[in-house]
Design an enzyme around this catalytic site. Sequence first.
Site, PDB file in Angstrom:
ATOM      1  CG  HIS A 127      37.939  37.694  34.137  1.00  0.00           C
ATOM      2  ND1 HIS A 127      37.225  36.843  33.320  1.00  0.00           N
ATOM      3  CD2 HIS A 127      37.046  38.224  34.995  1.00  0.00           C
ATOM      4  CE1 HIS A 127      35.955  36.859  33.686  1.00  0.00           C
ATOM      5  NE2 HIS A 127      35.816  37.689  34.690  1.00  0.00           N
TER       6      HIS A 127
ATOM      7  CE1 TYR B  91      31.360  36.198  35.426  1.00  0.00           C
ATOM      8  CE2 TYR B  91      33.527  35.659  36.289  1.00  0.00           C
ATOM      9  CZ  TYR B  91      32.373  36.413  36.343  1.00  0.00           C
ATOM     10  OH  TYR B  91      32.231  37.362  37.301  1.00  0.00           O
TER      11      TYR B  91
ATOM     12  NE  ARG C  21      34.320  42.956  37.158  1.00  0.00           N
ATOM     13  CZ  ARG C  21      35.448  42.920  36.449  1.00  0.00           C
ATOM     14  NH1 ARG C  21      35.718  43.864  35.566  1.00  0.00           N
ATOM     15  NH2 ARG C  21      36.315  41.940  36.636  1.00  0.00           N
TER      16      ARG C  21
ATOM     17  NE  ARG D 189      32.039  39.959  34.824  1.00  0.00           N
ATOM     18  CZ  ARG D 189      33.134  40.454  34.281  1.00  0.00           C
ATOM     19  NH1 ARG D 189      33.076  41.117  33.156  1.00  0.00           N
ATOM     20  NH2 ARG D 189      34.299  40.279  34.857  1.00  0.00           N
TER      21      ARG D 189
ATOM     22  CE  LYS E 276      36.263  41.953  41.716  1.00  0.00           C
ATOM     23  NZ  LYS E 276      35.713  40.610  41.589  1.00  0.00           N
TER      24      LYS E 276
ATOM     25  CG  HIS F  73      27.113  38.387  37.454  1.00  0.00           C
ATOM     26  ND1 HIS F  73      28.292  39.123  37.457  1.00  0.00           N
ATOM     27  CD2 HIS F  73      27.478  37.108  37.714  1.00  0.00           C
ATOM     28  CE1 HIS F  73      29.309  38.315  37.716  1.00  0.00           C
ATOM     29  NE2 HIS F  73      28.838  37.092  37.875  1.00  0.00           N
TER      30      HIS F  73
END
Length: 170
Positions: free
Chosen positions: A146, A155, A31, A123, A56, A120
């Site tokens: 993730h 994604y 990220r 990613r 995250k 982004h």
Amino acid sequence: MEVKPLMQKVLESKNKRNYASVTLLAYTGMRISEALSICLYDFNLQTGECIIRNGKGEKQRTVLMNTQIINALRDYLKDRSRYSAAETSKFLFVSKKNENLNRTVVNRIFQQYSPKITPHQLRHFFCTNAIEKGLSIHEVANQAGHSNINTTLLYTNPDKAKLKRKMELL
């Protein structure tokens, strides 16, 4: 996605910081917030590993870096001292005025090179590219941070031409 032409433009601009940051994002799946919070003691160019301390959900993970990233970072680190904040900053990516780059500046940098591609989207590029190159969903999920592989699947963008060829096999 026009990632390769973007990377070529950044490379040709001879801005080593921008090239290192774009390469890092495109080939690790990080990220943008994770990349901008990397400190000089968070990565090892010998082992090709980078620790993400505040992913995250405040999760920590180790991200692997390929030779292309390592070379881009080596080149940038030689140049890094030219930034006024470099002497006092613990952050890998420094700006001209501040001790670390921020998201707004990075978005502006991306706009310079491509009006279509955002940090982004790199990613998404990473996840799709990694799966196409043979990494498993679990490996890609781990690298991208993730906790659920279903997120990783969101994604990935299947290549239309390949999908069409496969459909013809039915």
